[in-house]
Design a protein around this motif. Structure first.
Motif, PDB file in Angstrom:
ATOM      1  N   ARG A 278       0.828  -1.210   0.000  1.00 58.58           N
ATOM      2  CA  ARG A 278       0.000   0.000   0.000  1.00 58.58           C
ATOM      3  C   ARG A 278       0.861   1.259   0.000  1.00 58.58           C
ATOM      4  N   ALA A 279       1.957   1.226   0.748  1.00 63.09           N
ATOM      5  CA  ALA A 279       2.865   2.381   0.772  1.00 63.09           C
ATOM      6  C   ALA A 279       3.506   2.584  -0.590  1.00 63.09           C
ATOM      7  N   ALA A 280       3.871   1.488  -1.250  1.00 65.65           N
ATOM      8  CA  ALA A 280       4.477   1.579  -2.574  1.00 65.65           C
ATOM      9  C   ALA A 280       3.480   2.135  -3.591  1.00 65.65           C
ATOM     10  N   VAL A 281       2.208   1.764  -3.461  1.00 64.24           N
ATOM     11  CA  VAL A 281       1.177   2.294  -4.356  1.00 64.24           C
ATOM     12  C   VAL A 281       1.112   3.813  -4.232  1.00 64.24           C
ATOM     13  N   LYS A 282       1.140   4.324  -3.011  1.00 60.87           N
ATOM     14  CA  LYS A 282       1.073   5.771  -2.799  1.00 60.87           C
ATOM     15  C   LYS A 282       2.260   6.481  -3.445  1.00 60.87           C
ATOM     16  N   ILE A 283       3.444   5.912  -3.305  1.00 59.90           N
ATOM     17  CA  ILE A 283       4.643   6.509  -3.906  1.00 59.90           C
ATOM     18  C   ILE A 283       4.536   6.479  -5.429  1.00 59.90           C
ATOM     19  N   TYR A 284       4.066   5.360  -5.953  1.00 65.79           N
ATOM     20  CA  TYR A 284       3.898   5.196  -7.403  1.00 65.79           C
ATOM     21  C   TYR A 284       2.924   6.231  -7.947  1.00 65.79           C
ATOM     22  N   VAL A 285       1.818   6.407  -7.272  1.00 64.07           N
ATOM     23  CA  VAL A 285       0.816   7.381  -7.706  1.00 64.07           C
ATOM     24  C   VAL A 285       1.418   8.787  -7.744  1.00 64.07           C
ATOM     25  N   GLU A 286       2.174   9.140  -6.727  1.00 64.44           N
ATOM     26  CA  GLU A 286       2.755  10.478  -6.663  1.00 64.44           C
ATOM     27  C   GLU A 286       3.755  10.729  -7.782  1.00 64.44           C
ATOM     28  N   HIS A 287       4.508   9.716  -8.145  1.00 67.32           N
ATOM     29  CA  HIS A 287       5.569   9.906  -9.135  1.00 67.32           C
ATOM     30  C   HIS A 287       5.134   9.657 -10.580  1.00 67.32           C
ATOM     31  N   VAL A 288       4.159   8.781 -10.777  1.00 63.96           N
ATOM     32  CA  VAL A 288       3.792   8.401 -12.142  1.00 63.96           C
ATOM     33  C   VAL A 288       2.429   8.962 -12.559  1.00 63.96           C
ATOM     34  N   LEU A 289       1.447   8.878 -11.685  1.00 62.60           N
ATOM     35  CA  LEU A 289       0.089   9.266 -12.067  1.00 62.60           C
ATOM     36  C   LEU A 289      -0.242  10.726 -11.766  1.00 62.60           C
ATOM     37  N   ARG A 290       0.193  11.221 -10.637  1.00 69.96           N
ATOM     38  CA  ARG A 290      -0.169  12.586 -10.254  1.00 69.96           C
ATOM     39  C   ARG A 290       0.255  13.627 -11.276  1.00 69.96           C
ATOM     40  N   PRO A 291       1.452  13.515 -11.873  1.00 66.68           N
ATOM     41  CA  PRO A 291       1.855  14.519 -12.870  1.00 66.68           C
ATOM     42  C   PRO A 291       0.960  14.547 -14.113  1.00 66.68           C
ATOM     43  N   MET A 292       0.143  13.512 -14.313  1.00 67.83           N
ATOM     44  CA  MET A 292      -0.713  13.449 -15.500  1.00 67.83           C
ATOM     45  C   MET A 292      -2.046  14.158 -15.311  1.00 67.83           C
ATOM     46  N   GLU A 293      -2.374  14.518 -14.067  1.00 72.53           N
ATOM     47  CA  GLU A 293      -3.718  14.996 -13.761  1.00 72.53           C
ATOM     48  C   GLU A 293      -4.116  16.242 -14.550  1.00 72.53           C
ATOM     49  N   GLU A 294      -3.175  17.134 -14.777  1.00 72.60           N
ATOM     50  CA  GLU A 294      -3.506  18.404 -15.423  1.00 72.60           C
ATOM     51  C   GLU A 294      -3.383  18.361 -16.944  1.00 72.60           C
TER      52      GLU A 294
ATOM     53  N   GLY B  70      -5.296  12.971 -24.854  1.00 72.90           N
ATOM     54  CA  GLY B  70      -4.711  13.023 -26.187  1.00 72.90           C
ATOM     55  C   GLY B  70      -3.435  12.216 -26.254  1.00 72.90           C
ATOM     56  N   ILE B  71      -2.846  12.170 -27.426  1.00 71.18           N
ATOM     57  CA  ILE B  71      -1.651  11.364 -27.628  1.00 71.18           C
ATOM     58  C   ILE B  71      -0.454  11.886 -26.842  1.00 71.18           C
ATOM     59  N   ALA B  72      -0.399  13.200 -26.622  1.00 72.47           N
ATOM     60  CA  ALA B  72       0.696  13.758 -25.832  1.00 72.47           C
ATOM     61  C   ALA B  72       0.629  13.264 -24.384  1.00 72.47           C
ATOM     62  N   ARG B  73      -0.590  13.098 -23.877  1.00 72.06           N
ATOM     63  CA  ARG B  73      -0.752  12.598 -22.508  1.00 72.06           C
ATOM     64  C   ARG B  73      -0.272  11.153 -22.410  1.00 72.06           C
ATOM     65  N   VAL B  74      -0.578  10.363 -23.422  1.00 69.64           N
ATOM     66  CA  VAL B  74      -0.095   8.984 -23.450  1.00 69.64           C
ATOM     67  C   VAL B  74       1.432   8.974 -23.447  1.00 69.64           C
ATOM     68  N   TRP B  75       2.017   9.811 -24.272  1.00 68.08           N
ATOM     69  CA  TRP B  75       3.472   9.886 -24.379  1.00 68.08           C
ATOM     70  C   TRP B  75       4.109  10.290 -23.052  1.00 68.08           C
ATOM     71  N   HIS B  76       3.579  11.317 -22.425  1.00 67.01           N
ATOM     72  CA  HIS B  76       4.173  11.785 -21.167  1.00 67.01           C
ATOM     73  C   HIS B  76       3.958  10.788 -20.027  1.00 67.01           C
ATOM     74  N   LEU B  77       2.874  10.023 -20.079  1.00 66.43           N
ATOM     75  CA  LEU B  77       2.680   8.964 -19.089  1.00 66.43           C
ATOM     76  C   LEU B  77       3.793   7.922 -19.219  1.00 66.43           C
ATOM     77  N   CYS B  78       4.103   7.565 -20.458  1.00 67.21           N
ATOM     78  CA  CYS B  78       5.136   6.549 -20.699  1.00 67.21           C
ATOM     79  C   CYS B  78       6.524   7.049 -20.315  1.00 67.21           C
ATOM     80  N   THR B  79       6.859   8.251 -20.733  1.00 69.26           N
ATOM     81  CA  THR B  79       8.192   8.772 -20.408  1.00 69.26           C
ATOM     82  C   THR B  79       8.313   9.072 -18.917  1.00 69.26           C
ATOM     83  N   GLY B  80       7.188   9.422 -18.286  1.00 70.91           N
ATOM     84  CA  GLY B  80       7.207   9.619 -16.836  1.00 70.91           C
ATOM     85  C   GLY B  80       7.493   8.315 -16.116  1.00 70.91           C
ATOM     86  N   TRP B  81       6.916   7.207 -16.626  1.00 68.79           N
ATOM     87  CA  TRP B  81       7.185   5.898 -16.021  1.00 68.79           C
ATOM     88  C   TRP B  81       8.651   5.523 -16.192  1.00 68.79           C
TER      89      TRP B  81
END
Length: 224
Positions: A74-90, A94-105
């Motif tokens: 559960r702690a790892a999930v929270k860290i993962y969300v903060e580093h990988v998913l949270r930056p995508m919220e704004e 579109g395709i740029a969002r897909v790209w930035h999700l991948c490069t963020g990972w």
């Protein structure tokens, strides 16, 4: 009596605060250990010794090794969300969002947010063939991530930036495979050039599926 009623809750609140602080301290260490040595590498005694805590105190917070492992996931999930998913919220769909999700990972894995690379890659390999609560927690986390990738791709298709005939589950699977391959190779071979190759592979796959390739950010925008 008045003093007793006033000081009692204060003492209880203090214990709760200290307990929560200790719990966070322990979990900050367990995610590090587990990403390198696996969830089976965790033990209440080891944590008590390393963090200079009483074993009984650590046991009181978690109760068993399995509960410690579940809390670590559960702690790892929270860290993962903060580093990988949270930056995508704004970012807009579109395709740029897909790209930035991948490069963020890829940046998350290469930056060793967890010392052993992606926490969930190593933990899933460790518990993949087992059964039980820890396996189920890891399976749920993986399913949630894949669903998020698929949703992000589907939103780009709905927005008209990916071809209407795009096989969303297939594309999500391929992208996920590129990301995990880079993580695995970098950890095993200590070769970080694989992150650039993975970014190149993802970019080529998105370019081929784009309705207008100019909507896809250039490969040079990759964070790796």
């Amino acid at each position: 009596m008045a003093r007793t009623r006033t000081s009692g809750p204060a003492r209880t609140d203090g214990r709760v605060v200290r307990g929560n602080q200790t719990r966070r301290l322990i979990l900050a260490r367990t995610v590090e250990i587990a990403s390198v040595e696996g969830l089976e590498g965790l033990s209440l005694g080891r944590l008590a010794s390393e963090l200079e805590l009483s074993k009984s105190g650590v046991f009181a917070l978690f109760g068993s090794k399995e509960e410690l492992q579940l809390a670590t996931v559960r702690a790892a999930v929270k860290i993962y969300v903060e580093h990988v998913l949270r930056p995508m919220e704004e970012l807009p769909a579109g395709i740029a969002r897909v790209w930035h999700l991948c490069t963020g990972w890829l940046a998350y894995s290469e930056g060793r947010v967890f010392p052993g690379g992606c926490f969930f890659y190593s933990a899933s390999a460790e518990f993949g063939a087992r059964s039980g609560k820890v396996h189920d927690a890891l399976a749920d986390a993986r399913a949630d991530w894949l669903a998020y990738v698929g949703q992000t791709i589907e939103e780009a298709r709905t927005a008209g930036e990916l071809r209407a005939d795009t096989d969303v589950p297939q594309l999500a699977f391929e992208i996920h495979s590129f990301l995990e391959a880079a993580n695995s190779e970098s950890v095993l071979l200590d070769d970080f050039s694989c992150y650039r190759r993975a970014a190149k592979a993802v970019h080529a796959r998105l370019h081929a599926a784009a309705t207008d390739p100019e909507l896809l950010p250039e490969l040079s925008t990759a964070k790796v």
